[in-house]
Design a protein around this motif. Structure first.
Motif, PDB file in Angstrom:
ATOM      1  N   ARG A 151      -8.506   2.622   8.495  1.00  0.00           N
ATOM      2  CA  ARG A 151      -8.824   3.950   7.947  1.00  0.00           C
ATOM      3  C   ARG A 151      -7.694   4.490   7.072  1.00  0.00           C
ATOM      4  O   ARG A 151      -7.943   5.219   6.091  1.00  0.00           O
ATOM      5  CB  ARG A 151      -9.107   4.942   9.093  1.00  0.00           C
ATOM      6  N   GLU A 152      -6.461   4.115   7.376  1.00  0.00           N
ATOM      7  CA  GLU A 152      -5.338   4.528   6.527  1.00  0.00           C
ATOM      8  C   GLU A 152      -5.539   4.036   5.098  1.00  0.00           C
ATOM      9  O   GLU A 152      -5.250   4.746   4.135  1.00  0.00           O
ATOM     10  CB  GLU A 152      -4.020   3.984   7.079  1.00  0.00           C
ATOM     11  N   PHE A 153      -6.014   2.803   4.947  1.00  0.00           N
ATOM     12  CA  PHE A 153      -6.271   2.291   3.617  1.00  0.00           C
ATOM     13  C   PHE A 153      -7.382   3.086   2.942  1.00  0.00           C
ATOM     14  O   PHE A 153      -7.353   3.326   1.728  1.00  0.00           O
ATOM     15  CB  PHE A 153      -6.639   0.800   3.668  1.00  0.00           C
ATOM     16  N   GLY A 154      -8.357   3.508   3.732  1.00  0.00           N
ATOM     17  CA  GLY A 154      -9.429   4.336   3.180  1.00  0.00           C
ATOM     18  C   GLY A 154      -8.921   5.659   2.634  1.00  0.00           C
ATOM     19  O   GLY A 154      -9.374   6.127   1.581  1.00  0.00           O
ATOM     20  N   TYR A 155      -7.969   6.279   3.338  1.00  0.00           N
ATOM     21  CA  TYR A 155      -7.381   7.520   2.825  1.00  0.00           C
ATOM     22  C   TYR A 155      -6.698   7.277   1.486  1.00  0.00           C
ATOM     23  O   TYR A 155      -6.798   8.083   0.554  1.00  0.00           O
ATOM     24  CB  TYR A 155      -6.374   8.096   3.819  1.00  0.00           C
ATOM     25  N   PHE A 156      -5.979   6.151   1.390  1.00  0.00           N
ATOM     26  CA  PHE A 156      -5.348   5.817   0.113  1.00  0.00           C
ATOM     27  C   PHE A 156      -6.405   5.640  -0.978  1.00  0.00           C
ATOM     28  O   PHE A 156      -6.250   6.127  -2.106  1.00  0.00           O
ATOM     29  CB  PHE A 156      -4.506   4.542   0.245  1.00  0.00           C
ATOM     30  N   MET A 157      -7.493   4.927  -0.672  1.00  0.00           N
ATOM     31  CA  MET A 157      -8.544   4.702  -1.655  1.00  0.00           C
ATOM     32  C   MET A 157      -9.145   6.030  -2.127  1.00  0.00           C
ATOM     33  O   MET A 157      -9.445   6.202  -3.320  1.00  0.00           O
ATOM     34  CB  MET A 157      -9.632   3.804  -1.074  1.00  0.00           C
ATOM     35  N   GLN A 158      -9.321   6.962  -1.214  1.00  0.00           N
ATOM     36  CA  GLN A 158      -9.849   8.266  -1.595  1.00  0.00           C
ATOM     37  C   GLN A 158      -8.922   8.966  -2.578  1.00  0.00           C
ATOM     38  O   GLN A 158      -9.378   9.574  -3.558  1.00  0.00           O
ATOM     39  CB  GLN A 158     -10.050   9.142  -0.355  1.00  0.00           C
ATOM     40  N   ARG A 159      -7.629   8.894  -2.326  1.00  0.00           N
ATOM     41  CA  ARG A 159      -6.658   9.535  -3.218  1.00  0.00           C
ATOM     42  C   ARG A 159      -6.648   8.854  -4.584  1.00  0.00           C
ATOM     43  O   ARG A 159      -6.581   9.535  -5.614  1.00  0.00           O
ATOM     44  CB  ARG A 159      -5.260   9.500  -2.595  1.00  0.00           C
ATOM     45  N   LEU A 160      -6.703   7.531  -4.595  1.00  0.00           N
ATOM     46  CA  LEU A 160      -6.706   6.804  -5.859  1.00  0.00           C
ATOM     47  C   LEU A 160      -7.927   7.182  -6.694  1.00  0.00           C
ATOM     48  O   LEU A 160      -7.810   7.475  -7.892  1.00  0.00           O
ATOM     49  CB  LEU A 160      -6.691   5.299  -5.595  1.00  0.00           C
ATOM     50  N   VAL A 178       0.834  -1.208   0.000  1.00  0.00           N
ATOM     51  CA  VAL A 178       0.000   0.000   0.000  1.00  0.00           C
ATOM     52  C   VAL A 178       0.863   1.251   0.000  1.00  0.00           C
ATOM     53  O   VAL A 178       0.557   2.239  -0.692  1.00  0.00           O
ATOM     54  CB  VAL A 178      -0.960  -0.007   1.207  1.00  0.00           C
ATOM     55  N   ALA A 179       1.974   1.233   0.745  1.00  0.00           N
ATOM     56  CA  ALA A 179       2.871   2.388   0.771  1.00  0.00           C
ATOM     57  C   ALA A 179       3.449   2.662  -0.612  1.00  0.00           C
ATOM     58  O   ALA A 179       3.550   3.825  -1.047  1.00  0.00           O
ATOM     59  CB  ALA A 179       3.989   2.161   1.781  1.00  0.00           C
ATOM     60  N   ALA A 180       3.841   1.613  -1.323  1.00  0.00           N
ATOM     61  CA  ALA A 180       4.383   1.788  -2.669  1.00  0.00           C
ATOM     62  C   ALA A 180       3.306   2.262  -3.637  1.00  0.00           C
ATOM     63  O   ALA A 180       3.562   3.107  -4.501  1.00  0.00           O
ATOM     64  CB  ALA A 180       5.009   0.479  -3.155  1.00  0.00           C
ATOM     65  N   LEU A 181       2.102   1.738  -3.505  1.00  0.00           N
ATOM     66  CA  LEU A 181       0.996   2.221  -4.321  1.00  0.00           C
ATOM     67  C   LEU A 181       0.734   3.697  -4.062  1.00  0.00           C
ATOM     68  O   LEU A 181       0.478   4.471  -4.999  1.00  0.00           O
ATOM     69  CB  LEU A 181      -0.268   1.411  -4.032  1.00  0.00           C
ATOM     70  N   ALA A 182       0.812   4.100  -2.800  1.00  0.00           N
ATOM     71  CA  ALA A 182       0.573   5.497  -2.454  1.00  0.00           C
ATOM     72  C   ALA A 182       1.613   6.413  -3.091  1.00  0.00           C
ATOM     73  O   ALA A 182       1.307   7.539  -3.501  1.00  0.00           O
ATOM     74  CB  ALA A 182       0.562   5.677  -0.935  1.00  0.00           C
ATOM     75  N   ARG A 183       2.850   5.950  -3.187  1.00  0.00           N
ATOM     76  CA  ARG A 183       3.879   6.765  -3.839  1.00  0.00           C
ATOM     77  C   ARG A 183       3.584   6.943  -5.330  1.00  0.00           C
ATOM     78  O   ARG A 183       3.799   8.018  -5.891  1.00  0.00           O
ATOM     79  CB  ARG A 183       5.260   6.143  -3.630  1.00  0.00           C
ATOM     80  N   ALA A 184       3.092   5.887  -5.956  1.00  0.00           N
ATOM     81  CA  ALA A 184       2.732   5.997  -7.367  1.00  0.00           C
ATOM     82  C   ALA A 184       1.570   6.967  -7.558  1.00  0.00           C
ATOM     83  O   ALA A 184       1.565   7.774  -8.490  1.00  0.00           O
ATOM     84  CB  ALA A 184       2.381   4.621  -7.927  1.00  0.00           C
ATOM     85  N   VAL A 185       0.594   6.894  -6.664  1.00  0.00           N
ATOM     86  CA  VAL A 185      -0.543   7.815  -6.726  1.00  0.00           C
ATOM     87  C   VAL A 185      -0.076   9.252  -6.529  1.00  0.00           C
ATOM     88  O   VAL A 185      -0.531  10.174  -7.227  1.00  0.00           O
ATOM     89  CB  VAL A 185      -1.610   7.415  -5.688  1.00  0.00           C
ATOM     90  N   GLU A 186       0.839   9.453  -5.595  1.00  0.00           N
ATOM     91  CA  GLU A 186       1.361  10.796  -5.358  1.00  0.00           C
ATOM     92  C   GLU A 186       2.022  11.358  -6.612  1.00  0.00           C
ATOM     93  O   GLU A 186       1.860  12.529  -6.951  1.00  0.00           O
ATOM     94  CB  GLU A 186       2.352  10.796  -4.201  1.00  0.00           C
ATOM     95  N   ARG A 187       2.769  10.516  -7.308  1.00  0.00           N
ATOM     96  CA  ARG A 187       3.388  11.010  -8.541  1.00  0.00           C
ATOM     97  C   ARG A 187       2.328  11.413  -9.557  1.00  0.00           C
ATOM     98  O   ARG A 187       2.428  12.449 -10.207  1.00  0.00           O
ATOM     99  CB  ARG A 187       4.309   9.959  -9.152  1.00  0.00           C
ATOM    100  N   ALA A 188       1.296  10.581  -9.712  1.00  0.00           N
ATOM    101  CA  ALA A 188       0.245  10.911 -10.670  1.00  0.00           C
ATOM    102  C   ALA A 188      -0.489  12.187 -10.287  1.00  0.00           C
ATOM    103  O   ALA A 188      -0.968  12.922 -11.156  1.00  0.00           O
ATOM    104  CB  ALA A 188      -0.726   9.739 -10.786  1.00  0.00           C
ATOM    105  N   GLU A 189      -0.589  12.453  -8.980  1.00  0.00           N
ATOM    106  CA  GLU A 189      -1.232  13.683  -8.516  1.00  0.00           C
ATOM    107  C   GLU A 189      -0.430  14.917  -8.898  1.00  0.00           C
ATOM    108  O   GLU A 189      -0.999  15.940  -9.312  1.00  0.00           O
ATOM    109  CB  GLU A 189      -1.385  13.656  -6.984  1.00  0.00           C
ATOM    110  N   THR A 190       0.881  14.837  -8.734  1.00  0.00           N
ATOM    111  CA  THR A 190       1.719  16.038  -8.785  1.00  0.00           C
ATOM    112  C   THR A 190       2.465  16.233 -10.100  1.00  0.00           C
ATOM    113  O   THR A 190       2.863  17.351 -10.419  1.00  0.00           O
ATOM    114  CB  THR A 190       2.745  16.009  -7.645  1.00  0.00           C
TER     115      THR A 190
END
Length: 294
Positions: A105-114, A49-61
């Motif tokens: 809930r941490e996973f939920g925050y990731f899902m919201q960002r995705l 999940v942490a690695a997925l979140a980094r990929a999402v962050e790149r797509a965001e920015t």
């Protein structure tokens, strides 16, 4: 002039750490994000999940990112949460803050960002998409699946619930179908997933899925990348703000697009040529972008 897809080493940036639990490659602005823990059927362990979140962050920015593709290695999309981690959280106790609730809930925050990414998210599903894995696919804009893929909200069979993914499943297929799957743990194959709206298109096997994914990425990459980044958030705001206010906002977004990509797009249409941003993909390029070896 149409850009050719280039999959050389200099254009394939591996962005994930954690022993390559998730492999991320950038090919002409498309981030291919491959879950790469076949031993656990690509379960959603914290490092994944942490690695997925980094990929999402790149797509965001990173405004050069045009789309994000989610897929699993080893012929499995994602088998859901890591049951071993569930036990560790229970053993941690409840004070000062319930670790089970907070991690959930941490996973939920990731899902919201995705789900809120301004770029198109495509899920390419084969094998199991269970629990959280099904949630990942439901957060995508376009879901492509093999006919033998298996989707399930399997949490209730373990005596727990699909807590953080439930709203995303409801948004994808509606409350009635979500209740049906969540209250029974029913497993549905690709054809049933298509009928329910869990999938948008089907392929017969993994090789055909590569070709189908290439077709959809080519469609996406015929669209202006900044126009897509403007359109998706606009759709997401429908129902969240008053219609008049949203249409006011939309008019300004339209004007911005006309003064940027729109000028090139309209001229290309008149000239009967591809716009400058057009990229085409084929199955070989897709396969190379998702390779976990070499």
């Amino acid at each position: 002039m149409t850009n050719a897809v280039n999959t050389d080493a200099g254009n394939l940036a591996n962005l994930a750490n954690d022993a390559h639990a998730v492999i991320v490659r950038d090919v002409q602005g498309v981030l291919f994000v491959t879950l790469n823990v076949p031993a656990t059927r690509n379960a959603l362990a914290p490092e994944v999940v942490a690695a997925l979140a980094r990929a999402v962050e790149r797509a965001e920015t990173d405004t050069t990112v045009r789309a994000l593709v989610l897929r699993g290695a080893g012929g499995v999309f994602c088998a859901g949460g890591n049951v071993g981690n569930f036990k560790a959280r229970l053993d941690a106790g409840e004070a000062p803050q319930d670790p089970v609730a907070s991690r959930n809930r941490e996973f939920g925050y990731f899902m919201q960002r995705l789900a809120a990414l301004p770029v198109p998210v495509v899920a390419a599903v084969e094998g199991a998409a269970m629990g959280g894995g099904m949630g990942l696919s439901c957060a995508a804009d376009i879901v492509l699946a093999t006919r033998d893929a298996r989707f399930a909200l399997s949490e209730t069979s373990l005596g727990i619930i699909a807590a953080q993914i439930a709203p995303f499943v409801v948004a994808r297929i509606g409350a009635a179908a979500t209740r049906r799957l969540g209250l029974s743990g029913e497993r549905v194959n690709g054809d049933s997933a298509l009928a329910l709206g869990l999938a948008d298109a089907l392929a017969d096997d993994s090789a055909a899925l590569d070709a189908l994914l290439a077709e959809w990425l080519t469609r996406i990459c015929r669209c202006g990348p900044q126009a897509n980044r403007a359109f998706k958030p606009l759709v997401a705001r429908t129902g969240q703000v008053a219609q008049g206010a949203l249409l006011d906002e939309a008019s300004h977004l339209f004007a911005q697009c006309m003064r940027s990509e729109g000028a090139e797009g309209i001229q290309a249409f008149r000239d009967k040529r591809d716009a400058a941003w057009v990229v085409r993909f084929d199955a070989a390029a897709v396969r190379a972008a998702q390779a976990t070896q070499g």
